[in-house]
Design an enzyme around this catalytic site. Sequence first.
Site, PDB file in Angstrom:
ATOM      1  N   ALA A  66      -1.774  -0.666  12.611  1.00 40.33           N
ATOM      2  CA  ALA A  66      -2.933  -1.500  12.957  1.00 40.33           C
ATOM      3  C   ALA A  66      -4.168  -1.213  12.110  1.00 40.33           C
ATOM      4  CB  ALA A  66      -3.282  -1.304  14.437  1.00 40.33           C
ATOM      5  N   ARG A 125      -4.645   6.348  10.131  1.00 36.15           N
ATOM      6  CA  ARG A 125      -6.022   6.502   9.662  1.00 36.15           C
ATOM      7  C   ARG A 125      -6.988   6.292  10.819  1.00 36.15           C
ATOM      8  NH1 ARG A 125      -5.124   2.722   4.369  1.00 36.15           N
ATOM      9  NH2 ARG A 125      -3.935   1.562   5.938  1.00 36.15           N
ATOM     10  N   ASP A 140       2.218   8.981  13.487  1.00 37.31           N
ATOM     11  CA  ASP A 140       3.159   8.667  12.417  1.00 37.31           C
ATOM     12  C   ASP A 140       4.452   8.226  13.082  1.00 37.31           C
ATOM     13  OD1 ASP A 140       4.940   8.545  10.317  1.00 37.31           O
ATOM     14  OD2 ASP A 140       4.336  10.443   9.415  1.00 37.31           O
ATOM     15  N   TYR A 153      14.626  -1.704   0.657  1.00 44.74           N
ATOM     16  CA  TYR A 153      13.654  -2.459   1.441  1.00 44.74           C
ATOM     17  C   TYR A 153      14.329  -3.658   2.111  1.00 44.74           C
ATOM     18  CZ  TYR A 153       9.759  -5.373   2.821  1.00 44.74           C
ATOM     19  OH  TYR A 153       8.902  -6.144   3.564  1.00 44.74           O
ATOM     20  N   GLU A 185      -2.426  -4.788   1.556  1.00 46.97           N
ATOM     21  CA  GLU A 185      -2.272  -3.534   0.815  1.00 46.97           C
ATOM     22  C   GLU A 185      -0.806  -3.235   0.499  1.00 46.97           C
ATOM     23  OE1 GLU A 185      -4.050  -0.351   2.987  1.00 46.97           O
ATOM     24  OE2 GLU A 185      -6.078  -1.156   2.865  1.00 46.97           O
ATOM     25  N   PHE A 186       0.097  -4.076   0.988  1.00 48.71           N
ATOM     26  CA  PHE A 186       1.544  -3.842   0.850  1.00 48.71           C
ATOM     27  C   PHE A 186       1.949  -3.553  -0.593  1.00 48.71           C
ATOM     28  CE2 PHE A 186       5.796  -5.553   0.006  1.00 48.71           C
ATOM     29  CZ  PHE A 186       6.561  -4.935   0.983  1.00 48.71           C
TER      30      PHE A 186
END
Length: 253
Positions: free
Chosen positions: A14, A39, A60, A153, A189-190
């Site tokens: 998030a 963060r 995490d 991925y 930001e991926f």
Amino acid sequence: MHTLHGWTALVTGASSGIGEACALSLSQAGARLVLVGRREDRLRTLASKLAVPAHPLVLDVRSRPEVEAALASLPAEFAAVDLLVNNAGLALGTDAAHEASLDDWETMIDTNCKGLVYLTHALLPGMVRRNRGHIVNLGSVAATYPYPGGNIYGATKAFLHQFSQNLKADLVGTRVRVTDVQPGMVETEFSQVRFRGDAQRASKLYEGMEPLTAADIADVVQWCVTRPAHVNINAVELMPADQAFGPFAVKRR
């Protein structure tokens, strides 16, 4: 359509991008929020923007003991989670399989698969017991359409899709719903994460085209979770108008 007033939503990842956009959107629909990320400063900043009760949870998702301990310690107001948005995930690198880092592969599996499983396993029993809830898993078109360098991925997102479908099979007859949202190219930001913080390389990926935005994905998530209780949206696949399906790769000799 129903609102989310009285619902508690937990959103992983998030602190930025799609997760942040989902938190904003779900709060506007009335849900109180548990904001999960690594963060703390960003989570607290986001919580301060919301007009609903919000609980930042530094966590995490790759750590099973951390997940179990954190969820067990949620304040009473946030403990009964009705809506889980499994958004935390990442891609690392675009190397061919025979040249890729095994550490990167493990990180993607641990985050995209195991993290999602840990959260789901912890929160699903409560949803079933209360006979209301929704799990939204953030997948990808990479689950269906392979591309060079997408090896692990894409495989993790295929796992996510099949896991979502099998959850739906187990939950038939309950009022607990499951949705897999599968975006194409979204500018967040991926790509910077994928390219190790190389912002120039990341921005070049979207050069000359208009990608989806985090808000676009949050809009779809909100639509899925606000359908009438008897309606389950199994999967949604979306792409920018500037993206489509590639041709088969043929090696000419």
